[in-house]
Design a protein around this motif. Structure first.
Motif, PDB file in Angstrom:
ATOM      1  N   THR A   1      -2.346  -7.605  10.113  1.00  7.36           N
ATOM      2  CA  THR A   1      -3.490  -7.768   9.229  1.00  7.36           C
ATOM      3  C   THR A   1      -4.752  -7.525  10.051  1.00  7.36           C
ATOM      4  O   THR A   1      -4.727  -7.568  11.277  1.00  7.36           O
TER       5      THR A   1
ATOM      6  N   ARG B   1      -5.013 -15.054   5.508  1.00  9.63           N
ATOM      7  CA  ARG B   1      -4.979 -13.594   5.398  1.00  9.63           C
ATOM      8  C   ARG B   1      -3.586 -13.133   5.004  1.00  9.63           C
ATOM      9  O   ARG B   1      -2.582 -13.683   5.468  1.00  9.63           O
ATOM     10  N   GLN B   2      -3.515 -12.147   4.155  1.00 10.24           N
ATOM     11  CA  GLN B   2      -2.225 -11.599   3.746  1.00 10.24           C
ATOM     12  C   GLN B   2      -1.762 -10.577   4.783  1.00 10.24           C
ATOM     13  O   GLN B   2      -2.496  -9.680   5.166  1.00 10.24           O
ATOM     14  N   ARG B   3      -0.526 -10.736   5.229  1.00 16.01           N
ATOM     15  CA  ARG B   3       0.034  -9.831   6.225  1.00 16.01           C
ATOM     16  C   ARG B   3       0.999  -8.874   5.547  1.00 16.01           C
ATOM     17  O   ARG B   3       1.624  -9.203   4.555  1.00 16.01           O
ATOM     18  N   HIS B   4       1.147  -7.690   6.123  1.00 18.10           N
ATOM     19  CA  HIS B   4       2.076  -6.683   5.617  1.00 18.10           C
ATOM     20  C   HIS B   4       2.931  -6.187   6.771  1.00 18.10           C
ATOM     21  O   HIS B   4       2.523  -6.251   7.923  1.00 18.10           O
TER      22      HIS B   4
END
Length: 143
Positions: free
Chosen positions: A33, A44-47
């Motif tokens: 992120t 926070r959004q993680r990918h």
């Protein structure tokens, strides 16, 4: 899918972005992120991304979709990498090794920060990446 076959797939996808004199040092699937906004890292959004570390650059590739729901629009796979910068463009802000996922926070020259989280079996790739970034930052400048 085994880790070695996953790494081979990552290297095959990254081969089109490599320069002629680059050598791949490591490849891994990481959680990533960026921290450009004021939202705390906890929220926070993680990918998942495919990370390739060469002797000159860090390359972060978006992963291909495994499943496409019929109600979603069809999007093509990105050809260009998400991040492809030289090691000297990053500074090491924080390294967390003792967590379940090894966390590496890299600051970039444009003011943002990139947070990469590595699985336990990919900690060697994280170690290699921190070594290359540290050496690139502290290398004497050639004129």
């Amino acid at each position: 899918m085994t880790r070695s076959s996953a790494r081979e797939g990552i290297v095959a996808r990254a081969s089109s972005t490599l320069g002629g004199d680059e050598r791949i040092v490591g490849a891994a699937r990481v959680w990533a992120t960026d921290t450009r906004t004021r939202v705390p890292l906890l929220f926070r959004q993680r990918h998942r991304y495919d990370l390739v570390v060469t002797d000159q650059r860090l390359i972060l590739l978006a992963r291909p979709r495994r499943f496409r729901a019929p109600w979603r629009r069809v999007r093509g796979q990105p050809d260009a990498p998400v991040v492809a910068k030289r090691h000297a463009a990053f500074t090491i802000l924080h390294v967390r090794r003792n967590a379940p996922l090894a966390q590496l926070r890299l600051g970039s020259d444009d003011g943002g920060a990139l947070v990469l989280e590595f699985h336990q079996t990919d900690r060697g790739v994280a170690r290699d990446l921190t070594g290359y970034v540290h050496r690139a930052r502290h290398a004497p400048e050639s004129r």
